[in-house]
Scaffold this motif. Structure first.
Motif, PDB file in Angstrom:
ATOM      1  N   ALA A  97       0.816  -1.266   0.019  1.00  0.00           N
ATOM      2  CA  ALA A  97       0.031   0.109   0.114  1.00  0.00           C
ATOM      3  C   ALA A  97       1.050   1.272   0.116  1.00  0.00           C
ATOM      4  O   ALA A  97       1.853   1.322   0.710  1.00  0.00           O
ATOM      5  CB  ALA A  97      -0.817   0.029   1.316  1.00  0.00           C
ATOM      6  N   THR A  98       0.572   2.029  -0.806  1.00  0.00           N
ATOM      7  CA  THR A  98       0.990   3.688  -0.665  1.00  0.00           C
ATOM      8  C   THR A  98       0.300   4.361   0.147  1.00  0.00           C
ATOM      9  O   THR A  98      -0.961   4.456   0.313  1.00  0.00           O
ATOM     10  CB  THR A  98       0.977   4.237  -2.228  1.00  0.00           C
ATOM     11  OG1 THR A  98       1.835   3.399  -3.100  1.00  0.00           O
ATOM     12  CG2 THR A  98       1.301   5.637  -1.949  1.00  0.00           C
ATOM     13  N   VAL A  99       0.987   5.196   1.234  1.00  0.00           N
ATOM     14  CA  VAL A  99       0.580   5.891   2.190  1.00  0.00           C
ATOM     15  C   VAL A  99       0.910   7.195   1.955  1.00  0.00           C
ATOM     16  O   VAL A  99       2.014   7.712   1.804  1.00  0.00           O
ATOM     17  CB  VAL A  99       0.936   5.308   3.508  1.00  0.00           C
ATOM     18  CG1 VAL A  99       0.281   6.551   4.656  1.00  0.00           C
ATOM     19  CG2 VAL A  99       0.357   4.165   3.897  1.00  0.00           C
ATOM     20  N   VAL A 100       0.112   8.163   1.980  1.00  0.00           N
ATOM     21  CA  VAL A 100       0.381   9.593   1.844  1.00  0.00           C
ATOM     22  C   VAL A 100      -0.019  10.003   3.311  1.00  0.00           C
ATOM     23  O   VAL A 100      -0.984  10.454   3.587  1.00  0.00           O
ATOM     24  CB  VAL A 100      -0.290  10.521   0.628  1.00  0.00           C
ATOM     25  CG1 VAL A 100       0.070  12.021   0.721  1.00  0.00           C
ATOM     26  CG2 VAL A 100      -0.256   9.881  -0.650  1.00  0.00           C
ATOM     27  N   TRP A 101       0.964  10.372   4.068  1.00  0.00           N
ATOM     28  CA  TRP A 101       1.116  10.801   5.432  1.00  0.00           C
ATOM     29  C   TRP A 101       0.801  12.286   5.418  1.00  0.00           C
ATOM     30  O   TRP A 101       1.294  12.989   4.728  1.00  0.00           O
ATOM     31  CB  TRP A 101       2.291  10.580   6.066  1.00  0.00           C
ATOM     32  CG  TRP A 101       2.829   9.192   6.093  1.00  0.00           C
ATOM     33  CD1 TRP A 101       3.660   8.513   5.097  1.00  0.00           C
ATOM     34  CD2 TRP A 101       2.789   8.145   7.037  1.00  0.00           C
ATOM     35  NE1 TRP A 101       3.980   7.361   5.590  1.00  0.00           N
ATOM     36  CE2 TRP A 101       3.308   7.071   6.724  1.00  0.00           C
ATOM     37  CE3 TRP A 101       2.020   8.116   8.412  1.00  0.00           C
ATOM     38  CZ2 TRP A 101       3.281   5.846   7.499  1.00  0.00           C
ATOM     39  CZ3 TRP A 101       1.923   6.922   9.066  1.00  0.00           C
ATOM     40  CH2 TRP A 101       2.534   5.884   8.639  1.00  0.00           C
ATOM     41  N   GLN A 102      -0.115  12.658   6.513  1.00  0.00           N
ATOM     42  CA  GLN A 102      -0.538  14.042   6.754  1.00  0.00           C
ATOM     43  C   GLN A 102       0.616  14.973   7.261  1.00  0.00           C
ATOM     44  O   GLN A 102       0.409  16.212   7.232  1.00  0.00           O
ATOM     45  CB  GLN A 102      -1.628  14.187   7.337  1.00  0.00           C
ATOM     46  CG  GLN A 102      -2.890  13.446   6.717  1.00  0.00           C
ATOM     47  CD  GLN A 102      -4.215  13.595   7.385  1.00  0.00           C
ATOM     48  OE1 GLN A 102      -4.733  14.669   7.902  1.00  0.00           O
ATOM     49  NE2 GLN A 102      -5.028  12.571   7.631  1.00  0.00           N
ATOM     50  N   SER A 103       1.606  14.009   7.639  1.00  0.00           N
ATOM     51  CA  SER A 103       2.545  15.143   8.409  1.00  0.00           C
ATOM     52  C   SER A 103       3.955  13.945   8.514  1.00  0.00           C
ATOM     53  O   SER A 103       3.608  12.839   8.369  1.00  0.00           O
ATOM     54  CB  SER A 103       2.385  15.462   9.845  1.00  0.00           C
ATOM     55  OG  SER A 103       2.344  14.421  10.666  1.00  0.00           O
ATOM     56  N   ARG A 104       5.012  14.405   8.358  1.00  0.00           N
ATOM     57  CA  ARG A 104       6.403  13.790   8.431  1.00  0.00           C
ATOM     58  C   ARG A 104       6.664  13.096   9.918  1.00  0.00           C
ATOM     59  O   ARG A 104       7.237  12.222  10.027  1.00  0.00           O
ATOM     60  CB  ARG A 104       7.435  14.856   8.075  1.00  0.00           C
ATOM     61  CG  ARG A 104       7.528  15.126   6.683  1.00  0.00           C
ATOM     62  CD  ARG A 104       8.812  15.907   6.326  1.00  0.00           C
ATOM     63  NE  ARG A 104       8.588  16.643   4.792  1.00  0.00           N
ATOM     64  CZ  ARG A 104       9.493  17.605   4.545  1.00  0.00           C
ATOM     65  NH1 ARG A 104      10.226  18.301   5.223  1.00  0.00           N
ATOM     66  NH2 ARG A 104       9.496  17.950   3.204  1.00  0.00           N
TER      67      ARG A 104
END
Length: 263
Positions: A97-104
């Motif tokens: 799965a590719t995850v686009v995190w809302q914060s580093r």
């Protein structure tokens, strides 16, 4: 704040203190300036406003610590809660799965504090470790006056990657340009070369723009090589016409490369 902000800062602070029937001496004003000097003027004014509007703290005249707390509260509001961040972190346990995190900070808390524990089967311990690390990292970012910045962890599933990045663009987490950088370059077939040669989009001076990957696709097609995925059935029928088309494409490619070298 800068030295040029002193007068506006003094006016904002004096107006606030007047609401509480309080005055300020020159020495007190200097202490306020020293305590809040590391923040931007707009942040300080916003902190004063937030304090005034607070149903509990706002009943009393603010101290510098109250304004700092109000400023940091405004920053904290920008971050997802630890529970929201954890819900996203669980998605990252699936390596496809590719995850686009809302914060580093969420990405860092997962990889550094929780992932190994989670993979060992201790989901409760992973959750506790993640939340502790996440809250600490967010607090450090808030103290440094930072806002959340998105981050991307790429999964193995290419189609899932496209879907995740598209959703992130729709949600405003990524720009289209940032999302495109995480996608593999499209492969070109011989049938698509003519379209590449006449593709729209102008560069400087109105000349067609040809990205490096497109030029490489042209070279492959013009030389007769094909991607491994191209079916053998593409070779059937009209060999003379195919060879003539290949030669025409090769000629156009050479012309493009000559123009590129001259530029």
């Amino acid at each position: 704040m800068q030295q040029g902000d002193k007068q506006e800062f003094a006016r904002a602070l004096q107006a606030t203190m007047e609401l509480y029937d309080k005055g300020l001496s020159r020495d007190a004003m200097g202490m306020w300036w020293h305590a809040l000097g590391g923040y931007q003027l707009e942040e300080v004014k916003g902190g004063l406003t937030r304090h005034i509007q607070d149903p509990d703290r706002g009943r009393w005249a603010p101290k510098p610590a109250d304004v700092i707390a109000a400023i940091q509260s405004a920053y904290l509001d920008q971050w997802p809660s630890a529970e929201q961040a954890w819900a996203q972190a669980i998605e990252a346990a699936d390596e496809s799965a590719t995850v686009v995190w809302q914060s580093r900070e969420a990405q860092q808390a997962w990889h550094q504090a929780a992932q190994a524990i989670y993979e060992d089967g201790d989901k409760v311990g992973a959750r506790v470790a993640f939340k502790e690390a996440y809250n600490r990292l967010v607090r450090e970012a808030v103290d440094a006056g930072q806002s959340p910045v998105s981050a991307v962890s790429l999964g193995h599933d290419v189609q899932g990657r496209r879907d995740a990045l598209t959703t992130a663009v729709d949600q405003g987490l990524l720009s289209s340009e940032a999302a495109q950088r995480h996608l593999p370059a499209p492969e070109a077939t011989a049938e698509g070369v003519a379209g590449l040669l006449t593709a729209g989009g102008d560069g400087e001076g109105g000349e067609p723009a040809y990205p490096a990957e497109q030029l490489e696709a042209l070279r492959r097609a013009a030389s007769g090589s094909r991607p491994r995925s191209s079916p053998a059935s593409d070779e059937r029928g009209r060999p003379d016409e195919l060879e003539a088309e290949r030669q025409r494409q090769l000629s156009q490619l050479q012309e493009l490369e000559s123009q590129e070298a001259a530029a």
